[in-house]
Design a protein around this motif. Structure first.
Motif, PDB file in Angstrom:
ATOM      1  N   ALA A 114      51.692  44.667 -17.323  1.00  0.00           N
ATOM      2  CA  ALA A 114      50.977  44.916 -18.576  1.00  0.00           C
ATOM      3  C   ALA A 114      49.568  45.438 -18.298  1.00  0.00           C
ATOM      4  N   ASP A 115      48.857  44.814 -17.357  1.00  0.00           N
ATOM      5  CA  ASP A 115      47.505  45.266 -17.011  1.00  0.00           C
ATOM      6  C   ASP A 115      47.518  46.694 -16.471  1.00  0.00           C
ATOM      7  N   ASN A 154      54.257  42.257 -28.059  1.00  0.00           N
ATOM      8  CA  ASN A 154      53.286  42.459 -26.984  1.00  0.00           C
ATOM      9  C   ASN A 154      53.883  43.082 -25.728  1.00  0.00           C
ATOM     10  N   ASP A 155      55.203  43.123 -25.634  1.00  0.00           N
ATOM     11  CA  ASP A 155      55.837  43.714 -24.448  1.00  0.00           C
ATOM     12  C   ASP A 155      56.192  45.190 -24.650  1.00  0.00           C
ATOM     13  N   ARG A 172      54.761  40.067 -14.952  1.00  0.00           N
ATOM     14  CA  ARG A 172      54.628  40.587 -16.307  1.00  0.00           C
ATOM     15  C   ARG A 172      53.164  40.912 -16.607  1.00  0.00           C
ATOM     16  N   SER A 173      52.245  40.023 -16.232  1.00  0.00           N
ATOM     17  CA  SER A 173      50.816  40.255 -16.453  1.00  0.00           C
ATOM     18  C   SER A 173      50.323  41.461 -15.652  1.00  0.00           C
ATOM     19  N   GLN A 233      49.219  47.848 -26.648  1.00  0.00           N
ATOM     20  CA  GLN A 233      50.352  47.024 -27.059  1.00  0.00           C
ATOM     21  C   GLN A 233      50.506  47.083 -28.575  1.00  0.00           C
ATOM     22  N   LEU A 239      48.011  49.049 -19.428  1.00  0.00           N
ATOM     23  CA  LEU A 239      46.775  49.081 -20.217  1.00  0.00           C
ATOM     24  C   LEU A 239      45.709  49.914 -19.517  1.00  0.00           C
TER      25      LEU A 239
END
Length: 159
Positions: A142-143, A157-158, A138-139, A152, A146
């Motif tokens: 997301a990174d 946040n997802d 997940r991290s 976000q 971004l």
């Protein structure tokens, strides 16, 4: 089964050491097993799973959030109103795309590892069953988003 293990080896998920090798402090012993599944369309699936239940993870972040259902519904409404195309997909073999948080090893590789049978396996990348796999993936995802310039939302946040 062989195809799945070959694919994981190609993704560099394991480091093989000699039969007498024993990792130093901080490494924890676990086991590997295969989980077989039949999908709704009758496709057969095999997954190599690490025994995360054998690993102590008190100092490892393991929480992985997921997108809220209402967020998905709102995104559908917004895209429909703005006449935007919607795309969806499936990312296969997600966990082996990130390096493992836990320091885990398997004492002896089984015959399914071919020429590496009997060797010590150091697990380098996340596998199903390890406690931090979902959080690490997940991290990482997301990174990646971004880094492409996405931001976000404050609500979820997802998204």
């Amino acid at each position: 089964m062989k195809a799945k293990i070959d694919m994981l080896m190609k993704l560099d998920c394991f480091a093989f050491k000699s039969e007498k090798y024993h990792p130093g402090d901080g490494w924890q012993k676990t086991a590997l097993h295969m989980v077989f599944d039949a999908k709704h369309d009758l496709r057969m699936k095999a997954r190599l799973v690490a025994g995360g239940h054998l690993v102590h993870v008190m100092d490892t972040p393991v929480y992985s959030s997921t997108v809220k259902n209402v967020s998905i519904q709102l995104l559908h409404v917004i895209s429909h109103k703005d006449k935007l195309d919607q795309l969806c997909g499936d990312i296969r073999n997600v966990f082996p795309n990130v390096y493992a948080n836990e320091k885990v090893f398997v004492a002896r590789a089984g015959p399914e590892f071919g020429e590496h049978k009997g060797k010590c396996i150091m697990i380098r990348k996340e596998l199903h069953g390890l406690c931090s796999s979902s959080e690490k993936w997940r991290s990482h995802l997301a990174d990646t988003f971004l880094s492409f310039g996405f931001t976000q939302t404050r609500f979820d946040n997802d998204v």
